[in-house]
Design a protein around this motif. Structure first.
Motif, PDB file in Angstrom:
ATOM      1  N   TYR A  44      -0.421 -28.868  13.604  1.00 48.43           N
ATOM      2  CA  TYR A  44       0.847 -29.557  13.394  1.00 48.43           C
ATOM      3  C   TYR A  44       1.592 -28.938  12.217  1.00 48.43           C
ATOM      4  N   HIS A  66       4.311 -30.300   9.088  1.00 48.02           N
ATOM      5  CA  HIS A  66       4.963 -31.408   8.383  1.00 48.02           C
ATOM      6  C   HIS A  66       6.326 -30.902   7.938  1.00 48.02           C
ATOM      7  N   CYS A  95       8.054 -34.489  17.846  1.00 47.72           N
ATOM      8  CA  CYS A  95       7.976 -34.879  16.440  1.00 47.72           C
ATOM      9  C   CYS A  95       8.114 -36.387  16.285  1.00 47.72           C
ATOM     10  N   THR A 122       3.665 -37.797   8.149  1.00 47.06           N
ATOM     11  CA  THR A 122       3.256 -36.603   7.407  1.00 47.06           C
ATOM     12  C   THR A 122       2.076 -35.875   8.044  1.00 47.06           C
ATOM     13  N   SER A 123       1.358 -36.519   8.966  1.00 46.26           N
ATOM     14  CA  SER A 123       0.236 -35.884   9.663  1.00 46.26           C
ATOM     15  C   SER A 123      -0.029 -36.685  10.933  1.00 46.26           C
ATOM     16  N   VAL A 183       6.256 -35.265  11.465  1.00 44.56           N
ATOM     17  CA  VAL A 183       5.095 -34.484  11.875  1.00 44.56           C
ATOM     18  C   VAL A 183       5.326 -34.028  13.309  1.00 44.56           C
TER      19      VAL A 183
END
Length: 510
Positions: free
Chosen positions: A371, A373, A389, A393-394, A410
């Motif tokens: 992935y 960020h 998306c 953040t993860s 993310v």
């Protein structure tokens, strides 16, 4: 049924399932896609037993989750009661007649089991019987399959392939496949079709005159005109082995799915195969018989005939195993971008990641997914975001209630990236008044990425006009519904696996 259609039903679903779980060689990470155990049974739902004989039923239990499963129980029961006594049920080694108990099944681990049934021919109530096989973790049910046991006096072929153990190979290495096929039915098989298929990265090697590649499923089909009599078994001749080879650039760490299939063929198919391969030079792949019919007694030998009924138990025509390949390097580079424009302009930028190699990236798994960020610059109002998306953040830290005003996103890299390959994500935004503090693009390349100086790139605003962006069409990766921090992806793998387990096949090919 034509052989190609048969192979699509028999080989492709397990390969699809293999793709869903193949990355399980990866070590567990804090950002595991699924932070809990998920147990699945790979077992047939029907077994046919010839009167007076026993039948072995092989099955696997997988933990597809991202963490270890503890206090695992595999149960055998007929509703609230035990398996009926007249089925002659013998549990797997080390298990009781009601359960197999495991202290732990590690994330990504697969365990093999086998039990036998031998229905009592004196019973009038077990012509068709049922019992459940279940898996529980800490008392919570994870999977259940109702197994139907059918007694029969019909004549039929029943080809079985012996297990092939998982193997560990380095890139560029090859290994012989210990193929052992047996006809446990009471009818002679037709000529045999032997199929070897594997995920990309593993190459079956059968360079024989009686073998041909099939691009539809990425495997090799060999026609061996050596029928098996009832009770007869055979291996491949030592002079003509079947091999698999790991590609020199195969990514890792990956457990690559590989499958071997044995089916009975009609004379019609064999003739068509011979016509396609007429004039082909080389050696034939051959069998080496391991057991004679005479050793089994006259009661079986007398049942020989040329009937080509469907295989009595098609599920055990396939043996599945993993080829474990160690870690390879794949340097993930972040691709930043610039929103070109002034306040009031609506522009688009594409950011993401590029794999600099030297090998491809590994497939996604429930334990890890690639992935990026993306941190959007200040005073940039997003109007549309790539469908791959989510705010967050993860993969394990997403905000399902997040809106377009989120600055943190993310973006999941679903497909494998070859060396030089890119995965880009489109962000469309309206530039606002005020300062535009820079954002960034941060890539997570997992255990393959050991070079971290290029993991971050800037995402900025340029007060000039034109250049990159300026209303580009959003053309990001194919859309997948993302929800629950990636749970939809797990569901896709689970569906593939369940479909593989439920496959119904026919071994007579016309």
């Amino acid at each position: 049924m034509r052989l190609r259609a048969l192979l699509r039903r028999l080989v492709l679903p397990p390969v699809a399932a293999g793709l869903a779980v193949s990355g399980l060689a990866l070590p567990a990470q804090a950002d595991a896609l699924v932070g809990f155990p998920v147990l699945l049974l790979n077992i047939t739902d029907t077994v046919t037993v010839l009167d007076g004989q026993s039948k072995s039923v092989k099955f696997d239990v997988y933990n597809l989750g991202g963490v270890d499963a503890k206090n695992v129980v595999i149960g055998f029961a007929d509703g609230p009661g035990p398996v009926p006594a007249d089925l002659g049920f013998v549990p797997p080694a080390g298990c009781s007649v009601t359960a197999c108990k495991l202290d732990k099944l590690a994330a990504g681990e697969r365990r093999n089991f086998s039990f036998t049934v031998r229905p009592d021919v004196a019973s009038k109530t077990n012509l068709t019987s049922h019992f459940d096989v279940t898996t529980t973790v800490g008392g919570e049910e994870h999977d259940k399959v109702q197994l139907t046991v059918v007694r029969t006096t019909k004549k039929g072929v029943d080809l079985e392939l012996a297990d092939i153990k998982d193997m560990r190979l380095n890139r560029g290495q090859s290994a012989d496949l210990p193929v052992l096929v047996k006809n446990t039915g009471n009818t002679e098989s037709g000529p045999l079709g032997l199929v070897v298929a594997a995920q990309p990265g593993i190459q079956p090697i059968l360079n024989y005159r009686n073998c041909e590649s099939d691009e539809d499923f990425g495997g090799i089909v060999c026609v061996i005109d050596e029928p098996l009599a009832p009770g007869e078994s055979a291996t491949l001749s030592p002079a003509t082995p079947a091999k698999i080879k790991v590609g020199v650039d195969a990514p890792g760490p990956v457990d690559y799915f590989t499958g071997v299939v044995a089916v009975g063929l009609t004379d019609k198919y064999v003739a068509a195969f011979a016509k396609r391969n007429a004039g082909k030079k080389g050696t034939d792949l051959k069998l080496q018989k391991a057991m004679s019919v005479a050793a089994l007694g006259d009661d079986i030998a007398d049942g020989l005939d040329k009937g080509l009924d469907d295989d009595l138990n098609p599920a055990d025509n396939l043996t599945e195993f993993m080829v474990k390949v160690g870690r390879s390097d794949a340097d993930s580079k972040a691709i930043g971008g610039v929103f070109h424009g002034t306040a009031g302009d609506e522009v688009t930028v594409k950011v993401g990641t590029q794999n600099l190699g030297p090998t491809a990236t590994v497939p996604l798994s429930t334990k890890w997914v690639g992935y990026v960020h993306v941190k959007v610059p200040a005073n940039v109002r997003l109007t549309e975001v790539d469908k791959m998306c989510l705010p967050g953040t993860s993969p394990s830290k997403v905000d399902l209630d997040g809106k377009l005003d989120s600055r943190d996103w993310v973006c999941l890299v679903i497909g494998q990236l070859p060396k030089g390959g890119k995965s880009l994500f489109a962000f469309q935004a309206m530039i606002q008044e005020g300062s535009h503090d820079a954002g960034f693009v941060q890539v997570d390349g997992g255990v393959q990425d050991t070079k971290h100086k290029n993991d971050r790139a800037a995402l900025t605003v340029d007060d000039g006009t034109g250049g990159e962006g300026g209303g580009l069409a959003i053309t990001g990766p194919s859309a997948l519904p993302l929800a629950g921090g990636g749970v939809a992806l797990l569901a896709a793998g689970v569906i593939a696996f369940r479909f593989a387990r439920r496959r119904r096949i026919v071994t007579v090919v016309e």
